[in-house]
Enzyme design. Structure first.
Site, short mmCIF file in Angstrom:
data_model
loop_
_atom_site.label_atom_id
_atom_site.label_comp_id
_atom_site.label_asym_id
_atom_site.label_seq_id
_atom_site.Cartn_x
_atom_site.Cartn_y
_atom_site.Cartn_z
N HIS A 163 0.83 -1.21 0.00
CA HIS A 163 0.00 0.00 0.00
C HIS A 163 0.86 1.26 0.00
O HIS A 163 0.50 2.26 -0.60
CB HIS A 163 -0.94 0.00 1.21
CG HIS A 163 -2.01 -1.04 1.14
ND1 HIS A 163 -3.28 -0.77 0.68
CD2 HIS A 163 -1.98 -2.36 1.43
CE1 HIS A 163 -3.99 -1.88 0.70
NE2 HIS A 163 -3.24 -2.86 1.14
N ASP A 194 -5.86 5.95 0.99
CA ASP A 194 -5.79 4.53 0.62
C ASP A 194 -7.19 3.90 0.65
O ASP A 194 -8.02 4.22 1.50
CB ASP A 194 -4.87 3.78 1.58
CG ASP A 194 -4.70 2.33 1.18
OD1 ASP A 194 -3.88 2.07 0.28
OD2 ASP A 194 -5.41 1.45 1.73
BR1 BUP Z 1 9.73 -8.91 -0.41
C1 BUP Z 1 10.24 -7.34 -1.23
N1 BUP Z 1 11.98 -5.87 -1.86
O1 BUP Z 1 12.52 -7.79 -0.85
P1 BUP Z 1 3.30 -6.11 -3.77
C2 BUP Z 1 9.33 -6.46 -1.76
N2 BUP Z 1 9.73 -5.29 -2.32
O2 BUP Z 1 11.48 -3.95 -2.90
P2 BUP Z 1 2.75 -7.40 -1.18
C3 BUP Z 1 11.08 -4.99 -2.38
O3 BUP Z 1 7.60 -4.28 -2.02
P3 BUP Z 1 0.02 -6.50 -1.14
C4 BUP Z 1 11.63 -7.04 -1.29
O4 BUP Z 1 9.10 -4.24 -5.19
C5 BUP Z 1 6.87 -4.07 -4.24
O5 BUP Z 1 6.97 -2.73 -4.63
C6 BUP Z 1 8.24 -4.72 -4.21
O6 BUP Z 1 4.23 -5.05 -3.05
C7 BUP Z 1 8.74 -4.33 -2.84
O7 BUP Z 1 3.03 -7.27 -2.76
C8 BUP Z 1 6.43 -4.12 -2.79
O8 BUP Z 1 4.01 -6.73 -4.89
C9 BUP Z 1 5.51 -5.30 -2.52
O9 BUP Z 1 2.03 -5.42 -4.11
O10 BUP Z 1 1.61 -6.42 -0.83
O11 BUP Z 1 3.94 -6.99 -0.44
O12 BUP Z 1 2.29 -8.79 -0.99
O13 BUP Z 1 -0.42 -7.91 -0.97
O14 BUP Z 1 -0.57 -5.59 -0.10
O15 BUP Z 1 -0.13 -6.00 -2.54
#
Ligand code: BUP
Length: 454
Positions: free
Chosen positions: A18, A115
């Protein structure tokens, strides 16, 4: 007039999934001379969140930071098994602190962007302040159709009775709906979906981190009132470009690998697989014979994830992993990894941010959705030609183990798929065009800023 400063407040919610799009939006608005006040619910759940926030404020001293100090709850809520959902609730209970904070800001705000998980909390407050409230939906437009209509699907037992077909759009199969939403009774996710989804109609507009060329029909259906009458305009402003302020790292191992040869493996910031599944996955990666870079997560919240790799994988597997792969337990800047020339594929849970980062960099995805919106996202991955999804793998938690042999096979398949590479090059170009000069998302953003300037 144009000389007046346009001032907008941003209010994100808990978890990197988020927070990240809000950080990118803050940077984008700042680049367009909009003054941004970034409200940070404090403390954050994860260390990753607090680190990213401090990067934002050091890189952009012109962005104003305001804390929303969360009040502790006397009693932990009944369904607090997910610390991130629980945090939404904490923010909700501290929301009476918002109106005085918002009205003290100078110059006066033109709008607040909130959000999606805080819609029902913030809408009544901004209403009484006469402040336009835009909701930022941090997933796909397809998921938005489900979010805004969920409350119309429930029967008297609070179970989904009629998961209505949205006219003109393909129905979302039941198997793709987040399991907590299918259960009878109540849980935090379900309450949030119900309460917030219902209140989306009362906001001034809905921003989505998506773009025309991948979700044209869905966006049209939403804006033509086919999903829900009286929905405010749905404004596709994505894919939000990754920011330069995001921390960077050295990864000598990756630099040494041949172009396009490495599979990046990560399931997002809040998914911890079972130990058995982690080991089965490791075995599968090794057996695939492909090179891989693997982010291992053993706990949902990063600060609790303190076991060493050798404890999680075991000595034998760790040794085998090291032959062709590289496993880490710490946070890597994923956007930076995905832009590295050595990366050729991404085994991903299909969190919406991960998906947008993959398409931004033209990296093909092998989808393995774990929870939430991820099956709906995985379907889009297949549809637009960004990658493949083996639907027999099921949700991560509480389901049958996916076996090493199957994983190895799928990995070999995706890494060897030449056609996909051509498609992802094209997707990458279109993504960048959408937010480039004259792009569909850029136009929408300009129109919005113009409204705020009035
Ligand atoms: Br793990 C990881 N480094 O090692 P998502 C994640 N990220 O930069 P999520 C890193 O966190 P929801 C790491 O690039 C992305 O921008 C990644 O968001 C970054 O999945 C973010 O992909 C993760 O939307 O959240 O974390 O499961 O389920 O709330 O969408």
């Amino acid at each position: 007039g144009d000389l007046q400063v346009t001032h907008v407040a941003l209010l994100p919610s808990a978890g990197m999934g988020h927070l990240t799009p809000f950080l990118r939006l803050a940077a984008l608005l700042t680049a367009h001379n909009v003054h941004v006040t970034f409200i940070t619910p404090s403390p954050t759940v994860s260390l990753a969140e607090s680190l990213s926030l401090s990067h934002l404020f050091t890189t952009f001293p012109q962005i104003t930071q305001k804390h929303l100090h969360l009040l502790p709850l006397d009693q932990p809520s009944a369904n607090s098994e997910d610390p991130f959902y629980y945090h939404f609730e904490l923010i909700r209970r501290s929301s009476h602190l918002l109106p005085p904070l918002l009205s003290s800001l100078c110059p006066p705000l033109s709008a607040i962007i909130t959000d999606m998980s805080l819609t029902s909390t913030v809408n009544p407050l901004t209403d009484s302040l006469g402040l336009p409230n835009y909701i930022f939906f941090t997933s796909s437009a397809k998921m938005l159709t489900f979010y805004v209509s969920f409350h119309t699907m429930l029967g008297p037992n609070h179970e989904i009775e009629d998961h209505t077909k949205v006219s003109g759009l393909e129905q979302i199969p039941k198997a793709w709906i987040p399991p907590p939403l299918l259960r009878g009774g109540n849980n935090l996710l379900k309450t949030f979906f119900l309460e917030n989804g219902k209140k989306m109609t009362e906001s001034s507009g809905i921003l989505v981190n998506t773009y025309e060329s991948i979700e044209r029909e869905t966006l049209a259906a939403l804006n033509e009132g086919k999903v829900l009458r009286k929905l405010p305009s749905v404004i596709a402003i994505g894919p939000l470009a990754p920011c330069i302020f995001e921390e960077s790292q050295q990864l000598a191992w990756l630099d040494d690998q041949p172009t396009g040869s490495v599979l990046y493996v990560s399931f997002g910031s809040r998914t911890a697989m079972s130990r058995d599944q982690i080991r089965e996955l490791g075995d599968g990666l090794v057996r695939s014979g492909c090179r891989f870079l693997w982010v291992v997560k053993d706990k949902k919240v990063d600060v609790e994830d303190d076991k060493k790799l050798i404890e999680v994988l075991g000595q034998g597997l760790l040794e085998r992993v090291k032959k062709n792969g590289f496993a880490v337990k710490n946070w890597l800047n994923q956007q930076e990894i995905l832009s590295h020339p050595a990366i050729g594929g991404f085994l991903s849970h299909c969190g919406w941010n991960s998906l947008t980062e993959a398409l931004w960099n033209g990296v093909r995805i092998l989808a393995w959705p774990q929870h939430g919106d991820q099956k709906i996202n995985a379907d889009l991955v297949e549809r637009i030609g960004l990658g493949t999804w083996d639907k027999s793998w099921g949700w991560g938690e509480g389901e049958m183990l996916v076996k090493a042999q199957d994983i190895a096979e799928r990995v070999r398949e995706i890494m060897g798929n030449k056609l996909l590479r051509l498609q992802t090059d094209h997707i990458r170009e279109e993504a960048r065009m959408a937010v480039g000069d004259g792009g569909s998302s850029t136009k929408r953003l300009y129109a919005l800023i113009k409204i705020w300037k009035r």
